[in-house]
Design an enzyme around this catalytic site. Structure first.
Site, PDB file in Angstrom:
ATOM      1  N   ASP A  39      -2.682  10.277   3.585  1.00 48.24           N
ATOM      2  CA  ASP A  39      -4.066   9.856   3.790  1.00 48.24           C
ATOM      3  C   ASP A  39      -4.788  10.875   4.660  1.00 48.24           C
ATOM      4  O   ASP A  39      -4.711  10.834   5.886  1.00 48.24           O
ATOM      5  CB  ASP A  39      -4.088   8.468   4.451  1.00 48.24           C
ATOM      6  CG  ASP A  39      -5.505   7.966   4.702  1.00 48.24           C
ATOM      7  OD1 ASP A  39      -6.452   8.553   4.147  1.00 48.24           O
ATOM      8  OD2 ASP A  39      -5.653   6.966   5.440  1.00 48.24           O
ATOM      9  N   LYS A  89       0.855  -1.194   0.000  1.00 44.38           N
ATOM     10  CA  LYS A  89       0.000   0.000   0.000  1.00 44.38           C
ATOM     11  C   LYS A  89       0.883   1.232   0.000  1.00 44.38           C
ATOM     12  O   LYS A  89       1.689   1.426   0.905  1.00 44.38           O
ATOM     13  CB  LYS A  89      -0.906   0.004   1.240  1.00 44.38           C
ATOM     14  CG  LYS A  89      -1.613   1.345   1.519  1.00 44.38           C
ATOM     15  CD  LYS A  89      -2.513   1.282   2.759  1.00 44.38           C
ATOM     16  CE  LYS A  89      -3.076   2.663   3.121  1.00 44.38           C
ATOM     17  NZ  LYS A  89      -3.936   2.647   4.323  1.00 44.38           N
ATOM     18  N   LYS A  93     -10.179  12.940   8.224  1.00 44.64           N
ATOM     19  CA  LYS A  93      -9.700  12.597   9.564  1.00 44.64           C
ATOM     20  C   LYS A  93      -9.693  13.831  10.456  1.00 44.64           C
ATOM     21  O   LYS A  93      -9.658  14.954   9.953  1.00 44.64           O
ATOM     22  CB  LYS A  93      -8.259  12.064   9.472  1.00 44.64           C
ATOM     23  CG  LYS A  93      -8.117  10.690   8.856  1.00 44.64           C
ATOM     24  CD  LYS A  93      -6.648  10.285   8.781  1.00 44.64           C
ATOM     25  CE  LYS A  93      -6.475   8.924   8.137  1.00 44.64           C
ATOM     26  NZ  LYS A  93      -7.041   7.810   8.907  1.00 44.64           N
ATOM     27  N   ASP A 132     -12.148   6.992   3.995  1.00 50.57           N
ATOM     28  CA  ASP A 132     -10.919   6.799   4.763  1.00 50.57           C
ATOM     29  C   ASP A 132     -10.497   5.322   4.802  1.00 50.57           C
ATOM     30  O   ASP A 132      -9.404   4.998   5.250  1.00 50.57           O
ATOM     31  CB  ASP A 132     -11.107   7.345   6.182  1.00 50.57           C
ATOM     32  CG  ASP A 132      -9.795   7.550   6.912  1.00 50.57           C
ATOM     33  OD1 ASP A 132      -8.734   7.471   6.253  1.00 50.57           O
ATOM     34  OD2 ASP A 132      -9.839   7.795   8.130  1.00 50.57           O
ATOM     35  N   ARG A 163      -7.506  -0.552   1.365  1.00 49.68           N
ATOM     36  CA  ARG A 163      -8.030  -1.833   0.837  1.00 49.68           C
ATOM     37  C   ARG A 163      -8.475  -1.683  -0.613  1.00 49.68           C
ATOM     38  O   ARG A 163      -8.451  -2.641  -1.382  1.00 49.68           O
ATOM     39  CB  ARG A 163      -9.155  -2.337   1.754  1.00 49.68           C
ATOM     40  CG  ARG A 163     -10.351  -1.434   1.812  1.00 49.68           C
ATOM     41  CD  ARG A 163     -11.236  -1.697   3.033  1.00 49.68           C
ATOM     42  NE  ARG A 163     -10.653  -1.168   4.278  1.00 49.68           N
ATOM     43  CZ  ARG A 163     -11.189  -1.314   5.482  1.00 49.68           C
ATOM     44  NH1 ARG A 163     -12.337  -1.970   5.620  1.00 49.68           N
ATOM     45  NH2 ARG A 163     -10.607  -0.815   6.551  1.00 49.68           N
ATOM     46  N   ASP A 172       1.715   6.597   5.462  1.00 56.05           N
ATOM     47  CA  ASP A 172       0.726   5.600   5.042  1.00 56.05           C
ATOM     48  C   ASP A 172       1.139   4.858   3.762  1.00 56.05           C
ATOM     49  O   ASP A 172       0.360   4.103   3.202  1.00 56.05           O
ATOM     50  CB  ASP A 172      -0.644   6.285   4.861  1.00 56.05           C
ATOM     51  CG  ASP A 172      -1.812   5.339   5.049  1.00 56.05           C
ATOM     52  OD1 ASP A 172      -1.609   4.273   5.675  1.00 56.05           O
ATOM     53  OD2 ASP A 172      -2.914   5.651   4.567  1.00 56.05           O
ATOM     54  N   GLU A 217      -9.369   3.531   2.498  1.00 55.38           N
ATOM     55  CA  GLU A 217      -8.904   3.625   1.108  1.00 55.38           C
ATOM     56  C   GLU A 217      -7.827   2.602   0.759  1.00 55.38           C
ATOM     57  O   GLU A 217      -7.690   2.217  -0.395  1.00 55.38           O
ATOM     58  CB  GLU A 217      -8.382   5.048   0.831  1.00 55.38           C
ATOM     59  CG  GLU A 217      -6.918   5.331   1.214  1.00 55.38           C
ATOM     60  CD  GLU A 217      -6.640   5.189   2.708  1.00 55.38           C
ATOM     61  OE1 GLU A 217      -7.588   5.274   3.505  1.00 55.38           O
ATOM     62  OE2 GLU A 217      -5.465   4.986   3.070  1.00 55.38           O
TER      63      GLU A 217
HETATM   64  N1  BES Z   1      -4.087   4.620   7.030  1.00 58.19           N
HETATM   65  C1  BES Z   1      -5.178   4.352   7.887  1.00 58.19           C
HETATM   66  C2  BES Z   1      -4.815   3.385   9.025  1.00 58.19           C
HETATM   67  C3  BES Z   1      -3.778   3.884   9.987  1.00 58.19           C
HETATM   68  C4  BES Z   1      -4.163   4.560  11.132  1.00 58.19           C
HETATM   69  C5  BES Z   1      -2.445   3.653   9.766  1.00 58.19           C
HETATM   70  C6  BES Z   1      -3.204   5.004  12.021  1.00 58.19           C
HETATM   71  C7  BES Z   1      -1.493   4.084  10.659  1.00 58.19           C
HETATM   72  C8  BES Z   1      -1.867   4.772  11.794  1.00 58.19           C
HETATM   73  C9  BES Z   1      -6.325   3.745   7.093  1.00 58.19           C
HETATM   74  O1  BES Z   1      -6.433   4.183   5.784  1.00 58.19           O
HETATM   75  C10 BES Z   1      -7.577   4.175   7.782  1.00 58.19           C
HETATM   76  O2  BES Z   1      -7.864   5.338   7.776  1.00 58.19           O
HETATM   77  N2  BES Z   1      -8.297   3.204   8.351  1.00 58.19           N
HETATM   78  C11 BES Z   1      -9.501   3.485   9.037  1.00 58.19           C
HETATM   79  C12 BES Z   1     -10.535   2.502   8.542  1.00 58.19           C
HETATM   80  C13 BES Z   1     -11.925   2.844   8.970  1.00 58.19           C
HETATM   81  C14 BES Z   1     -12.394   4.105   8.277  1.00 58.19           C
HETATM   82  C15 BES Z   1     -12.817   1.678   8.623  1.00 58.19           C
HETATM   83  C16 BES Z   1      -9.223   3.291  10.520  1.00 58.19           C
HETATM   84  O3  BES Z   1      -8.443   2.403  10.883  1.00 58.19           O
HETATM   85  O4  BES Z   1      -9.763   4.048  11.311  1.00 58.19           O
HETATM   86 ZN    ZN Z   2      -4.673   4.796   4.891  1.00 59.18          ZN
HETATM   87 MN    MN Z   3      -7.556   5.976   5.605  1.00 62.73          MN
END
Ligand code: BES
Ligand code: ZN
Ligand code: MN
Length: 504
Positions: A275, A270, A282, A352, A356, A293, A354
């Site tokens: 992000d 990825k 966020k 968010d 996947r 990210d 994204e």
């Molecule tokens: N890049 C984030 C996950 C992340 C969070 C990586 C903190 C490193 C540190 C990912 O894209 C994300 O935003 N995931 C969300 C998913 C949710 C919206 C279902 C999350 O984990 O909150």
């Molecule tokens: Zn992300």
């Molecule tokens: Mn995200």
């Protein structure tokens, strides 16, 4: 940037200058070498240890200025602790601690004597692993710090040279060259990429840097938006559509197998250069971390560089999806439905989620085009994996028990541990959608698992593993061998997995 000490391996002989380092067991016993010092000096050391109450605790140190009669300036005693059989990872960590002590005591030139100390590892392995740990410790990312100061992590003191003295110096030198030097290059590349801010390392610049790796002997192919549209990678493209920069899929090929047509291994990453969350934006707190990210992709790039440098006898395809997730008038909305390259439709619940989406198309493309024997992806995919495992283990999701066991084993051998998480149809149904084939989030519970189920819907029968490295790739716990925000996690792990399972 990172300038690490020149490490040399030499036969045991007392140095003419600099600092002499001895490793001391927890019972205060010095290695046999100390016997070669004259009697009076031996007594001097014993007395110093008593006075300073130095008992050889793990990674403790005692620095002594040597008497005028000796040619070297200082003696540094370093404790080995009470573990009777340190693992190679422990020896690496000791190497890291030694470098840390040299840095904080501002010791630029030193000689470390390694001879039968304790445990089952050979002196040769011990010496090479100490050298490796010492080198990893010295990494720093200071290219944007223009003022010199002595704070940890800022420009300042550097170690010039470390001579490691051991019985079979020539053999150790070869072992170190073969096993560790190319690995260090890959780990440092991965750390650099993760540490780089997103105004410098956006998808456009990242694609260019990957192209530059052709000089390592990798075959590089960059697919731009036009090519991705043609391939119908609408899941990946949807994530990048709010960005001023392009979206890319970068493919790095290493063909080193004796049978050049052998099915390749595929490693997929990825690469979300930043992000913001997109329209599902966020919160502001800590958002700066989202420059990391692209950690999964950085591991893939570092690994491919390592494989090329050490001329690995295996075919490996590295694939990374490079995008920027931005809110914009053209950005994708919650409620949008996109069709991924697999032909499946996806309802976007949260922009968010994204990573996947990027991986869905990258994984599908990779298995479709290259028919790999195994496929492993890495991604800073979910905050939920940190809720589950903290920052000590990466989450492992896998459709194949043998592959899972191999990865757990490599994790232990390299000190980059993974913890296997469950998958199954009860989790899978949580991402069914009322409008499309699936939705891109699975609700509040088991967030790291439903993300993995989403990925699995884009993988066929290929043995596949997903490593959720959100907790370990960035904002990492500082350790003896890593003081950097971006850890380079996974380069060692996967390099080890490849060497142990696919080159023998
Ligand atoms: N890049 C984030 C996950 C992340 C969070 C990586 C903190 C490193 C540190 C990912 O894209 C994300 O935003 N995931 C969300 C998913 C949710 C919206 C279902 C999350 O984990 O909150
Ligand atoms: Zn992300
Ligand atoms: Mn995200």
């Amino acid at each position: 940037m990172t300038k690490t000490a020149k490490i040399t391996f030499e036969k045991i002989s007392l140095p003419k200058s600099g600092t002499l380092i001895f490793l001391v067991a927890s019972d205060g016993k010095l290695p046999g070498m100390a016997n070669d010092l004259d009697q009076a000096y031996d007594k001097f050391i014993s007395k110093a240890m008593k006075v300073a109450q130095f008992s050889g605790k793990s990674s403790s140190s005692l620095e002594l200025v040597s008497p005028a009669s000796l040619s070297y300036g200082r003696i540094l005693l370093i404790g080995l602790g009470s573990n009777d059989d340190p693992s190679l990872v422990d020896w690496r960590k000791l190497g890291g601690s030694i470098a840390g002590i040299l840095l904080s005591n501002k010791i630029d030139k030193s000689t470390l004597i390694v001879e039968t100390i304790k445990g089952n590892a050979s002196d040769n392995e011990v010496a090479a692993n100490i050298a490796h740990g010492a080198t990893l410790r010295q990494y720093k990312f200071d290219k944007y710090q223009t003022k010199s100061n002595d704070k940890d992590g800022s420009p300042g003191f550097e170690i010039t040279s470390l001579s490691i003295q051991c019985e079979e110096a020539a053999k150790v030198k070869k072992l170190y060259q073969d096993q560790f030097v190319s690995l260090q290059t890959g780990v440092f590349t991965a750390r650099d990429l993760v540490n780089e801010p997103a105004n410098v390392l956006g998808p456009d610049e990242y694609a260019k840097r990957i192209k530059g790796l052709a000089k390592e002997g990798l075959d590089i192919e960059i697919l731009d938006e036009k090519a991705l549209k043609k391939l119908k990678m609408n899941a990946l493209l949807g994530v990048g559509q709010g960005s001023r920069q392009g979206s890319y899929l970068a493919v790095m090929k290493w063909n080193g197998a004796p049978k050049s047509k052998a099915a390749p291994l595929a490693i997929v990453g990825k690469g979300v250069c930043f992000d913001t969350g997109g329209i599902s934006i966020k919160g502001a707190g800590g958002m700066e971390d989202m420059k990391g990210d692209m950690g999964g992709s950085a591991t893939v790039v570092g690994l491919m560089q390592t494989l090329a440098k050490r001329k690995a006898k295996v075919n490996v395809i590295g694939v990374v999806g490079l995008v920027e997730n931005m809110p914009d008038g053209l950005a994708q909305r919650p409620g949008d439905i996109v069709t991924s390259m697999s032909g499946q439709t996806i309802e976007i619940i949260n922009t968010d989620a994204e990573g996947r989406l990027v991986l869905a198309d990258a994984l599908w493309y990779t298995q479709d085009k290259y028919n790999p024997s195994h496929m492993i992806n890495l991604a800073t995919l979910t905050g939920a994996i940190m809720v589950a495992l903290g920052k000590e283990h990466a989450g492992l999701f896998c459709n194949n028990d043998e592959l899972a066991d191999q990865l757990v084993h490599s994790g232990k051998q390299t000190g980059e541990p993974v913890w296997r998480m469950p998958m199954g149809s009860a989790y899978d149904k949580l991402i069914n959608s009322q409008f499309a084939d699936m939705k891109n989030t699975g609700g509040r519970w088991g967030g790291a698992i439903t993300a993995a189920q989403f990925l699995e819907r884009h993988v066929n029968k290929t043995p596949w593993a997903h490593l959720d490295i959100a907790g370990v790739a960035m904002a990492s716990t500082k350790s003896a061998i890593n003081q950097s925000w971006g850890s380079g996690y996974g380069v060692d792990l996967l390099n080890n997995w490849i060497a142990e399972n696919h080159e023998k």
